[in-house]
Write an enzyme that holds these catalytic residues in place. Structure first.
Site, PDB file in Angstrom:
ATOM      1  N   LEU A 175      57.654 -18.621 -50.335  1.00  0.00           N
ATOM      2  CA  LEU A 175      56.951 -18.767 -51.615  1.00  0.00           C
ATOM      3  C   LEU A 175      57.884 -19.333 -52.667  1.00  0.00           C
ATOM      4  CD1 LEU A 175      54.816 -15.518 -51.780  1.00  0.00           C
ATOM      5  CD2 LEU A 175      54.400 -17.661 -50.566  1.00  0.00           C
ATOM      6  N   GLY A 224      57.983 -16.365 -46.758  1.00  0.00           N
ATOM      7  CA  GLY A 224      56.688 -17.028 -46.586  1.00  0.00           C
ATOM      8  C   GLY A 224      56.726 -18.120 -45.519  1.00  0.00           C
ATOM      9  N   ASN A 256      62.569 -11.630 -45.304  1.00  0.00           N
ATOM     10  CA  ASN A 256      63.762 -11.109 -45.986  1.00  0.00           C
ATOM     11  C   ASN A 256      63.442 -10.524 -47.364  1.00  0.00           C
ATOM     12  OD1 ASN A 256      63.056 -13.533 -47.150  1.00  0.00           O
ATOM     13  ND2 ASN A 256      65.147 -14.146 -47.611  1.00  0.00           N
ATOM     14  N   GLU A 257      62.164 -10.193 -47.606  1.00  0.00           N
ATOM     15  CA  GLU A 257      61.744  -9.797 -48.958  1.00  0.00           C
ATOM     16  C   GLU A 257      62.577  -8.679 -49.563  1.00  0.00           C
ATOM     17  OE1 GLU A 257      59.773 -10.852 -46.674  1.00  0.00           O
ATOM     18  OE2 GLU A 257      58.248 -12.131 -47.571  1.00  0.00           O
TER      19      GLU A 257
END
Ligand code: CO8
Length: 303
Positions: free
Chosen positions: A109, A154, A178-179
């Protein structure tokens, strides 16, 4: 892939690799009628190149948003429209998703869409993220991700929505959700997609630590199905596609729907609350601060 594309552009080879080399390709813009049995249609827009060979039913979507194919609102909107077109096109049976940006599949994203924006914009952006996931995960087409570069967050989600994933065997490339490393939390449908791909335990481990898997680790963990040399990605994707297309569409589509519908229905039933939760979360001062620091870190890495 460069060689294949070069041959393709010079007119010696179909991008889809399944055509006879004797057949001269005809480049057709936007669905103009053609008598040739070998019919290619090209839809280009700002961030994507979409090519459909209606004689084989194969489409290729190339993401072309340098420097990193970040998924901005504009990009997601174009992507959704292109997919919709392919989905509605009776001649299209499968799509390969890949990147024309060297070394990058997608950086996920676009963080700029989540930082310093109004709640309205943030909500609109999140609806577009949901939409692309719903369209890809629920697609009737055979979908293959040809992962020819880095694929965090994303980008990994995009790849996981596909039926099959082929990644370039390059130790410099990595893929994963990996958020948590950004101080944010992957929503339940990211998590569900990962569980459906690599299983519950691996997802629990991977999501909490925000692991980016190297290509070989991704293969080991089932996050990708196959590793091939960079220049073999596209030919491999096309040959895998032909195997999938040998299965009658209706049987494959019903089976796919049986597997994925409960996951899709979960988001469909909670779409508005998911948008609200995202907006509330992302607009928090502490989260905005994390995103700001992360953006600064990305910029500083260069200098
Ligand atoms: N969004 C916006 N800009 C980005 C992004 C991104 N995701 N990634 C990189 N950029 C920008 C950089 O800031 C840099 O900008 P500039 O040229 O202005 O300095 C430019 O792109 C090039 O970046 P790099 O120099 O870092 O390029 P490299 O080729 O060296 O590296 C990478 C490419 C590996 C992709 C690297 O850029 C990277 O790691 N990017 C960050 C990837 C990332 O962490 N993405 C996560 C996005 S969040 C997401 O997808 C899911 C969020 C779910 C939210 C749920 C909340 C509830």
């Amino acid at each position: 892939m460069a060689a294949v594309l070069k041959a393709f552009r010079s007119g010696h080879l179909s991008l889809y690799g399944i055509r006879s080399l004797h057949c001269k390709p005809t480049r057709i813009l936007c669905q103009s009628p053609c008598k040739s049995s070998y019919q290619r249609r090209l839809f280009t827009n700002k961030n994507l190149i979409v090519e459909l060979d209606s004689s084989t039913g194969l489409a290729v979507i190339q993401m072309k948003k340098p420097p990193v194919n970040s998924l901005s609102l504009e990009f997601l909107t174009e992507f959704a429209i292109s997919l919709e077109k392919l989905e509605m096109d009776r001649e299209c049976r499968g799509v390969v998703i890949t990147s024309s940006v060297p070394k990058i599949f997608s950086a996920g994203l676009d963080i700029n869409e989540m930082y310093g924006k109004t709640p309205e914009h943030t909500g609109e952006f999140w609806r577009a993220v949901q939409e692309i996931w719903l369209k890809l995960y629920g697609s009737n087409l055979v979908t293959i991700a040809a992962i020819n570069g880095m694929s965090p967050a994303g980008g990994c989600l995009l790849a996981m929505t596909c039926d099959y994933r082929i990644m370039a065997d390059n130790p410099k490339y990595a893929i994963g959700l990996n958020e948590t490393k950004l101080g944010i939390v992957a929503p339940f449908w990211f998590k569900d997609t990962m569980i459906n791909t690599i299983g519950r335990r691996a997802t629990e481990y991977s999501l909490q630590l925000g692991i980016m898997y190297s290509a070989s680790e991704a293969l080991e963990n089932g996050l990708v199905d196959q590793l091939v040399a960079q220049d073999k990605i596209m030919p491999t994707a096309l040959s895998v596609m032909s195997e999938w297309l040998a299965i009658p569409d209706h049987a494959r589509q019903i089976t796919k729907s049986m597997m994925r519908k409960p996951t899709l229905d979960r988001l469909l039933a909670n779409r508005e609350s998911d948008i609200q939760a995202f907006v509330n979360f992302i607009t928090k001062d502490s989260i905005q601060k994390s995103l700001q620091l992360y953006l600064e870190m990305l910029k500083q890495r260069k200098s």
